[in-house]
Write a protein that holds these residues in place. Structure first.
Motif: not given
Length: 499
Positions: A117, A119, A121, A127, A129, A196, A324
């Motif tokens: 998983q 996270e 943003e 946020l 998942q 990310t 994060a």
């Protein structure tokens, strides 16, 4: 190419729920390829970084790159995945014109990492998942160059050239589970997710992560289902999208295109699609194969990979901060407001700003360059901001500004030269003759010329109207093509008025 009928985005979201999925391919920056000792490099002459295994020559045998396995485990751990106690490679069979052996060594039912998983943003700080199904090791294919067509694609080309340099480069493919609930944020989520992943692999230092070079590529899966329906719709897979901006645009376009088809009573074809950056549309590729069509079977020339638990825990202990947590720390260290930090994060230049600061620039200056002038040039060129210049060069440019060698205006000219590939900031300053003129003799001569044209200015300054000096400063700056030291010019004018 005739543009497909599309539906207004908001209307599409009223009628249908988008379901997303992403397959991100990350090239690893090992010294050699995944299954051979050929160099893993970029930009070499075509067909020079080769070994018999890369070409599928008879009798050649693959050998697993140990460093690539370590990098893959580190990436899996950073994605929150479990690491397999044992995993196998498999042969994936279909016609690869740019893989000489006509199959790809990949992983099928036994990936190195699974069930994770990430996270992510969004721009407003929300946020999300994103569930990870698997991350598996494989080799990259070569590169085809289609010659003679208008768009550089196989359609309409007279012939194609193949470069096998990239064949066999180590890859990790990260596959998400279906992503529900993105709604109007679906396009933005696609871009944020890829950003990310790029930040993660950069922090791990396992990939050069240059999207314009294909180090990271995204296949974006989109399907729609009518509101209230549980059954998933038929998905399309837009292949090899190589910028965050393009991922966002491709997801949005597919939602609008599929919605228009479904609303008219049509059906969606399960297929791969090509993204066209110039027109902002996708076009059909080939009918999408299911796993059975690839005739996977275990690779007979490679033993299973069995990472020790000691190795896995060693690599886990060496992981950098999660993205994060790192963002929260950097925001505090740099002293940015929420809005200032969002500008950096949403611009996809967090790593660049961090590296520019590490090279000796203040946080404020680094942010100014990356979210200001560099972002503007990238937008004009339709490129990713992070692809234009290196952070160390931006820091060098700011050093010249801090030293008084350049004004902000001159620095922007130097930046344009940097983007054009003219060299380092100092080399561009020297070649273009852009340094600030701070020699008093030259400045006084220019001031005298300006005062001849406006003889009443000195009298006004002597009468206390100091702001009148602005007219002379402007004239001097114009005469010296913006290369005068404005502060010193002002001092000299006031000195002259005091005599």
């Amino acid at each position: 190419m005739m543009a497909a009928k599309i539906m207004d985005f908001d209307k599409a979201l009223e009628l249908f729920e988008p379901v997303l999925g992403f397959e991100v391919h990350v090239e690893l920056n090992t010294k050699t390829k995944m299954f051979s000792d050929a160099p893993n490099s970029f930009g070499r002459e075509p067909n020079t970084d080769l070994a018999p295994v890369d070409l599928g020559l008879p009798g050649s045998m693959p050998v697993v790159n140990e460093q690539a396995v370590r990098y893959s485990i580190s990436l899996g751990l950073a994605l929150g995945c479990s690491i397999a106690e044992s995993c196998r490679f498999a042969r994936k069979n279909y016609f690869y014109p740019d893989l000489g052996k006509n199959y790809q060594i990949s992983q099928y039912d036994e990936p190195i990492a699974y069930e994770g998983q990430v996270e992510v943003e969004l721009e407003d700080g929300t946020l999300v998942q994103v569930p990870i199904e698997r991350a598996h090791m494989e080799e990259d294919a070569g590169k085809l160059t289609h010659v003679g067509g208008a768009a550089g694609r196989i359609q309409g080309a007279e012939y194609s050239l193949v470069d096998y340099n990239r064949a066999g480069v180590p890859l990790v493919e990260i596959v998400t589970k279906p992503i529900f609930g993105a709604e109007h944020n679906a396009p933005q989520l696609g871009a944020a997710y890829v950003r990310t992943i790029r930040d993660i692999v950069r922090s791990l230092d396992i990939s050069d992560a240059r999207m314009e070079r294909g180090n990271i590529r995204c296949d974006a899966n989109v399907s729609l289902r009518p509101r209230g329906q549980e059954k998933l719709g038929t998905r399309t897979e837009t292949k090899n999208v190589n910028s965050m901006r393009s991922v966002e645009r491709a997801v949005r376009y597919e939602i609008q295109r599929q919605a228009a088809i479904l609303a008219d009573g049509g059906t969606i074809t399960q297929e791969t699609r090509h993204w066209h950056e110039d027109t902002g549309v996708t076009s059909p590729g080939r009918p999408k194969s299911d796993a059975d069509d690839y005739r996977y079977f275990p690779e007979p020339d490679l033993l299973p990979v069995v990472p020790s638990r000691e190795l896995v825990e060693q690599l886990r202990a060496a992981l950098p901060e999660p993205p994060a947590a790192r963002r929260r720390r950097l925001k505090t260290e740099w002293g940015f407001t929420d809005l200032e930090f969002q500008d950096v994060a949403n611009g996809g230049v967090l790593v660049e700003v961090e590296q520019t600061i590490a090279a000796g620039t203040t946080p404020a200056a680094a942010r100014k360059w990356w979210t200001g002038e560099i972002a503007r040039l990238a937008n004009e060129a339709g490129r990713e901001t992070s692809d234009l210049v290196e952070p160390a060069s931006v820091a060098e440019l700011q050093t010249l500004v801090d030293a008084g060698t350049l004004t902000d205006k001159l620095a922007r000219q130097v930046l344009e030269g940097m983007v054009a590939g003219e060299g380092s900031p100092q080399e561009i300053v020297d070649a273009r003759g852009l340094a600030v003129v701070s020699d008093d003799g030259a400045l006084i001569a220019a001031i005298d010329e300006a005062l001849k044209a406006q003889p009443d200015v000195l009298a006004k300054i002597k009468d206390g109207k100091v702001q009148a000096a602005g007219a002379i400063i402007g004239a001097v700056m114009k005469a010296m093509r913006g290369q005068a030291d404005a502060a010193r010019v002002r001092e000299l004018i006031l000195e002259r008025a005091a005599q």
